[in-house]
Design a protein around this motif. Structure first.
Motif, PDB file in Angstrom:
ATOM      1  N   ALA A   7     -17.697  36.621   1.504  1.00 34.49           N
ATOM      2  CA  ALA A   7     -16.439  36.987   2.167  1.00 34.49           C
ATOM      3  C   ALA A   7     -16.713  37.783   3.430  1.00 34.49           C
ATOM      4  O   ALA A   7     -16.230  38.910   3.603  1.00 34.49           O
ATOM      5  CB  ALA A   7     -15.546  37.772   1.214  1.00 34.49           C
ATOM      6  N   ALA A   8     -17.467  37.217   4.340  1.00 37.56           N
ATOM      7  CA  ALA A   8     -17.772  37.894   5.603  1.00 37.56           C
ATOM      8  C   ALA A   8     -16.690  37.609   6.633  1.00 37.56           C
ATOM      9  O   ALA A   8     -16.186  36.493   6.734  1.00 37.56           O
ATOM     10  CB  ALA A   8     -19.130  37.429   6.131  1.00 37.56           C
ATOM     11  N   GLY A   9     -16.334  38.645   7.380  1.00 39.72           N
ATOM     12  CA  GLY A   9     -15.462  38.457   8.529  1.00 39.72           C
ATOM     13  C   GLY A   9     -13.997  38.278   8.223  1.00 39.72           C
ATOM     14  O   GLY A   9     -13.314  37.480   8.867  1.00 39.72           O
ATOM     15  N   ASN A  10     -13.469  39.036   7.242  1.00 40.59           N
ATOM     16  CA  ASN A  10     -12.051  38.983   6.906  1.00 40.59           C
ATOM     17  C   ASN A  10     -11.397  40.339   7.143  1.00 40.59           C
ATOM     18  O   ASN A  10     -12.076  41.366   7.199  1.00 40.59           O
ATOM     19  CB  ASN A  10     -11.865  38.580   5.443  1.00 40.59           C
ATOM     20  CG  ASN A  10     -12.439  37.224   5.130  1.00 40.59           C
ATOM     21  OD1 ASN A  10     -11.854  36.197   5.450  1.00 40.59           O
ATOM     22  ND2 ASN A  10     -13.621  37.194   4.513  1.00 40.59           N
ATOM     23  N   ASN A  11     -10.086  40.337   7.256  1.00 46.02           N
ATOM     24  CA  ASN A  11      -9.324  41.561   7.418  1.00 46.02           C
ATOM     25  C   ASN A  11      -8.729  41.928   6.062  1.00 46.02           C
ATOM     26  O   ASN A  11      -7.748  41.328   5.625  1.00 46.02           O
ATOM     27  CB  ASN A  11      -8.225  41.352   8.463  1.00 46.02           C
ATOM     28  CG  ASN A  11      -7.457  42.631   8.773  1.00 46.02           C
ATOM     29  OD1 ASN A  11      -7.676  43.670   8.147  1.00 46.02           O
ATOM     30  ND2 ASN A  11      -6.557  42.552   9.738  1.00 46.02           N
ATOM     31  N   LEU A  12      -9.323  42.897   5.389  1.00 46.75           N
ATOM     32  CA  LEU A  12      -8.860  43.312   4.071  1.00 46.75           C
ATOM     33  C   LEU A  12      -9.331  44.732   3.798  1.00 46.75           C
ATOM     34  O   LEU A  12     -10.108  45.309   4.556  1.00 46.75           O
ATOM     35  CB  LEU A  12      -9.355  42.353   2.982  1.00 46.75           C
ATOM     36  CG  LEU A  12     -10.832  41.938   2.965  1.00 46.75           C
ATOM     37  CD1 LEU A  12     -11.735  43.024   2.465  1.00 46.75           C
ATOM     38  CD2 LEU A  12     -11.009  40.689   2.099  1.00 46.75           C
ATOM     39  N   SER A  13      -8.837  45.288   2.689  1.00 49.03           N
ATOM     40  CA  SER A  13      -9.233  46.637   2.282  1.00 49.03           C
ATOM     41  C   SER A  13     -10.288  46.524   1.194  1.00 49.03           C
ATOM     42  O   SER A  13     -10.025  45.959   0.123  1.00 49.03           O
ATOM     43  CB  SER A  13      -8.017  47.419   1.759  1.00 49.03           C
ATOM     44  OG  SER A  13      -7.034  47.543   2.763  1.00 49.03           O
ATOM     45  N   GLN A  14     -11.480  47.079   1.443  1.00 50.06           N
ATOM     46  CA  GLN A  14     -12.555  46.940   0.477  1.00 50.06           C
ATOM     47  C   GLN A  14     -12.295  47.716  -0.801  1.00 50.06           C
ATOM     48  O   GLN A  14     -12.916  47.435  -1.827  1.00 50.06           O
ATOM     49  CB  GLN A  14     -13.885  47.358   1.112  1.00 50.06           C
ATOM     50  CG  GLN A  14     -14.320  46.428   2.239  1.00 50.06           C
ATOM     51  CD  GLN A  14     -15.767  46.626   2.648  1.00 50.06           C
ATOM     52  OE1 GLN A  14     -16.569  47.178   1.905  1.00 50.06           O
ATOM     53  NE2 GLN A  14     -16.110  46.174   3.851  1.00 50.06           N
ATOM     54  N   ASN A  15     -11.371  48.663  -0.751  1.00 49.96           N
ATOM     55  CA  ASN A  15     -11.031  49.369  -1.991  1.00 49.96           C
ATOM     56  C   ASN A  15      -9.998  48.602  -2.817  1.00 49.96           C
ATOM     57  O   ASN A  15      -9.553  49.088  -3.846  1.00 49.96           O
ATOM     58  CB  ASN A  15     -10.522  50.779  -1.687  1.00 49.96           C
ATOM     59  CG  ASN A  15      -9.239  50.772  -0.857  1.00 49.96           C
ATOM     60  OD1 ASN A  15      -8.763  49.720  -0.437  1.00 49.96           O
ATOM     61  ND2 ASN A  15      -8.693  51.947  -0.628  1.00 49.96           N
ATOM     62  N   ARG A  16      -9.619  47.426  -2.370  1.00 53.72           N
ATOM     63  CA  ARG A  16      -8.692  46.569  -3.124  1.00 53.72           C
ATOM     64  C   ARG A  16      -9.408  45.304  -3.585  1.00 53.72           C
ATOM     65  O   ARG A  16      -8.828  44.218  -3.621  1.00 53.72           O
ATOM     66  CB  ARG A  16      -7.470  46.234  -2.276  1.00 53.72           C
ATOM     67  CG  ARG A  16      -6.658  47.474  -1.886  1.00 53.72           C
ATOM     68  CD  ARG A  16      -5.493  47.116  -0.987  1.00 53.72           C
ATOM     69  NE  ARG A  16      -4.551  46.223  -1.647  1.00 53.72           N
ATOM     70  CZ  ARG A  16      -3.647  46.591  -2.535  1.00 53.72           C
ATOM     71  NH1 ARG A  16      -3.561  47.870  -2.893  1.00 53.72           N
ATOM     72  NH2 ARG A  16      -2.819  45.724  -3.075  1.00 53.72           N
ATOM     73  N   ILE A  17     -10.680  45.474  -3.924  1.00 55.36           N
ATOM     74  CA  ILE A  17     -11.524  44.360  -4.349  1.00 55.36           C
ATOM     75  C   ILE A  17     -11.986  44.621  -5.778  1.00 55.36           C
ATOM     76  O   ILE A  17     -12.355  45.735  -6.139  1.00 55.36           O
ATOM     77  CB  ILE A  17     -12.756  44.212  -3.437  1.00 55.36           C
ATOM     78  CG1 ILE A  17     -12.320  44.063  -1.977  1.00 55.36           C
ATOM     79  CG2 ILE A  17     -13.622  43.045  -3.877  1.00 55.36           C
ATOM     80  CD1 ILE A  17     -11.468  42.859  -1.698  1.00 55.36           C
ATOM     81  N   ALA A  18     -11.983  43.597  -6.625  1.00 52.17           N
ATOM     82  CA  ALA A  18     -12.534  43.679  -7.972  1.00 52.17           C
ATOM     83  C   ALA A  18     -13.568  42.573  -8.137  1.00 52.17           C
ATOM     84  O   ALA A  18     -13.343  41.436  -7.710  1.00 52.17           O
ATOM     85  CB  ALA A  18     -11.429  43.531  -9.023  1.00 52.17           C
ATOM     86  N   GLY A  19     -14.714  42.905  -8.730  1.00 55.57           N
ATOM     87  CA  GLY A  19     -15.764  41.914  -8.923  1.00 55.57           C
ATOM     88  C   GLY A  19     -16.788  41.959  -7.804  1.00 55.57           C
ATOM     89  O   GLY A  19     -16.793  42.853  -6.952  1.00 55.57           O
ATOM     90  N   LYS A  20     -17.674  40.984  -7.809  1.00 49.72           N
ATOM     91  CA  LYS A  20     -18.792  40.946  -6.868  1.00 49.72           C
ATOM     92  C   LYS A  20     -18.399  40.146  -5.625  1.00 49.72           C
ATOM     93  O   LYS A  20     -18.229  38.933  -5.687  1.00 49.72           O
ATOM     94  CB  LYS A  20     -20.016  40.320  -7.535  1.00 49.72           C
ATOM     95  CG  LYS A  20     -20.522  41.105  -8.740  1.00 49.72           C
ATOM     96  CD  LYS A  20     -21.698  40.403  -9.385  1.00 49.72           C
ATOM     97  CE  LYS A  20     -22.204  41.179 -10.602  1.00 49.72           C
ATOM     98  NZ  LYS A  20     -23.329  40.487 -11.262  1.00 49.72           N
ATOM     99  N   VAL A  21     -18.268  40.849  -4.517  1.00 48.73           N
ATOM    100  CA  VAL A  21     -17.882  40.234  -3.252  1.00 48.73           C
ATOM    101  C   VAL A  21     -18.898  40.651  -2.201  1.00 48.73           C
ATOM    102  O   VAL A  21     -19.184  41.844  -2.030  1.00 48.73           O
ATOM    103  CB  VAL A  21     -16.460  40.658  -2.832  1.00 48.73           C
ATOM    104  CG1 VAL A  21     -16.088  40.054  -1.487  1.00 48.73           C
ATOM    105  CG2 VAL A  21     -15.448  40.242  -3.903  1.00 48.73           C
TER     106      VAL A  21
END
Length: 519
Positions: free
Chosen positions: A342-356
């Motif tokens: 998941a490189a190069g996206n606009n998102l909040s890394q604290n709203r991620i679950a699992g291995k990204v």
């Protein structure tokens, strides 16, 4: 509703009145030229652009226009003023039904629809089966507003058995500018199975199951459509399908896009918003997701389950997807051991679950299995074939392999969880506006785990159709016998909430599901 997502873009060809009056054949053709020419490329013809032609040059250009138009036959259909017996499909004597127009249409035909509702009441026989080289066109500028194909009929899918479908796709067919609605139980709007139509500028709404379902080795182009308030999914992409899904809007549906089995779609520049979850990727699916806006979904923006690996971008090819205001997670990969690039996206890394992996160098390619046919049944080459007592080949029961192995025949399915600090609003309103409570819970309370207790989910199945539905919802489910009954075991769960979530999903699809506590 349409103005927010679909500003009308209309072509206008203006000729002076003197030239228009001087050519009677041109007079009859001009109202259709801009519509017809938009199909020529899709039907393998040479397009001619008239937008820049000045009035003085229009007559000089007419030989090329007449040559192009002569290659495209036009059939007019009017559900209110047409007649299948007396009409010949001309503008002055239109046919009444799309059914009849498809019967008489030859390749390189455009079926032009007048405003109205095309249903069984006006003589349509469902499902409508598109034809190769034939285009159906309504109002493309308004995504089919005012031109509604409504209804459904029985269709025997080679992959999933009996289904209720409005329209069936075909190779090199085209569907544009219509609204498709199927309010029958488990009603699908458009079913595409091992075919490659072009589907553009339509609205899919009020379908009790999916707006569009793809299976087999389909590779259609699906672009600039509006999916709104369908019952289960805006679109399901399964089988070995590899469609291009571009610039569509998926709004206020159960799941916006459900990608399963071995599907490997390219999903680009779509708006996926205000659904239960935006995109669900499961089984062995390998979609490529680029430049999508995924926002305001009531659970997660994207969920990855089982062995699926959505490609959200690499350092060399950034994803460009934007995640905003999804209630729980932007990316929820907690139900898979796979690493999600998941490189190069606009998102909040604290709203991620699992291995990204936000610095992914590579992404796995799609794994489309070679297929072979045994006893008139096409099967993946990696399935084991055994012989039954009758000597006929059977598919062997496959042990499940998913998130946590418990024993060779049991799988732990970890459903997405709602953080305990989040609100838990009800999800009682049906996507179709029905006020009865939905059997599928959109928000889960905090996890309920009792040490030493697991919960087995099994489905009572009596028909091939029910087995196909279970396989579609839970690709790793397997058949077994429980208390003398034929059932399919979906999984064993250590978390009661996860088990309840799976039961709700299965029940909402008309299946009879049992939850069995195991000590």
């Amino acid at each position: 509703m349409y103005s927010e997502y679909h500003p009308a873009q209309r072509w206008q060809l203006k000729l002076n009145s003197q030239v228009y009056r001087s050519n009677s054949s041109l007079k009859s053709v001009l109202p259709l030229v801009s519509s017809i020419l938009s199909f020529t490329l899709g039907l393998g013809l040479t397009g001619v652009t008239l937008l820049s032609i000045s009035p003085g040059k229009a007559l000089a250009q007419m030989p090329s226009v007449e040559s192009t138009v002569s290659q495209v036959k036009v059939l007019f259909v009017n559900p209110n003023g047409g007649n299948n017996t007396l009409g010949n499909g001309s503008e002055s004597a239109p046919l009444q039904t799309i059914t009849q127009a498809l019967r008489v249409a030859s390749p390189n035909t455009v079926i032009m629809l007048s405003p109205g509702i095309y249903s069984a009441d006006t003589g349509e026989i469902f499902p409508l089966k598109l034809k190769s080289g034939v285009a159906i066109q309504g109002d493309t500028g308004n995504k089919g507003q005012g031109i509604t194909i409504q209804g459904g009929g029985g269709f025997l899918s080679s992959s999933f058995g009996g289904q209720n479908v409005t329209i069936i796709g075909a190779d090199e067919a085209k569907l544009t500018g219509v609204t498709v609605t199927n309010s029958n139980p488990r009603g699908y709007g458009l079913w595409i199975e091992s075919s490659n139509p072009v589907i553009m500028n339509n609205t899919f709404t009020g379908n009790t199951q999916d707006g569009i379902s793809l299976t087999g080795d389909s590779a259609p182009t699906i672009s600039q459509n509006y999916f709104h308030r369908n019952g289960a999914n805006g679109m399901t992409i399964g089988g070995d399908s590899q469609p291009e899904v571009r610039e569509n809007v998926f709004d206020q549906t159960g799941f916006g896009i459900n990608i399963t089995q071995n599907a490997a779609p390219v999903v680009v520049s779509n708006q996926i918003q205000n659904n239960r979850s935006g995109i669900i990727v499961q089984a062995n699916a390998r979609p490529i997701l680029r430049n999508n806006l995924i926002q305001g979904n009531r659970e997660d923006g994207l969920v990855a389950i089982a062995q699926s690996i959505p490609n959200l971008g690499t350092i060399a090819e950034p994803g460009g997807n934007e995640f905003r205001n999804n209630a729980r997670h932007d990316i929820n990969a907690s139900a898979t051991k796979e690493i999600i690039p998941a490189a190069g996206n606009n998102l909040s890394q604290n709203r991620i679950a699992g291995k990204v992996d936000f610095n992914a160098q590579t992404a796995p390619a799609a794994n489309i299995p070679q297929r072979r046919t045994i006893a008139n049944r096409t099967i993946p080459s990696n399935e084991e074939i055994t012989s039954s007592a009758s000597g006929q080949p059977n598919q062997a029961n496959q042990s499940q392999m998913n998130y946590v192995r418990i024993d060779p025949n049991i799988v732990e399915f970890t459903a997405p969880q709602l953080p305990s600090s989040s609100a838990t609003p009800p999800f009682g309103e049906s996507p179709l506006g029905n006020t009865r409570p939905s059997p599928t819970t959109a928000y889960l309370p905090p996890a309920r785990v009792q040490p030493g207790v697991r919960y087995r989910v099994v489905v009572n199945v009596a028909t091939d159709q029910e087995r196909a539905i279970v396989r579609n919802l839970a690709p790793d489910a397997f058949p077994t016998i429980r208390q003398g009954r034929r059932v399919m075991q979906v999984g064993v769960f250590s978390d009661r909430n996860n088990a309840d979530e799976m039961v709700n999903i299965l029940n909402s699809n008309g299946l009879r599901t049992t939850l069995e506590p195991l000590n």
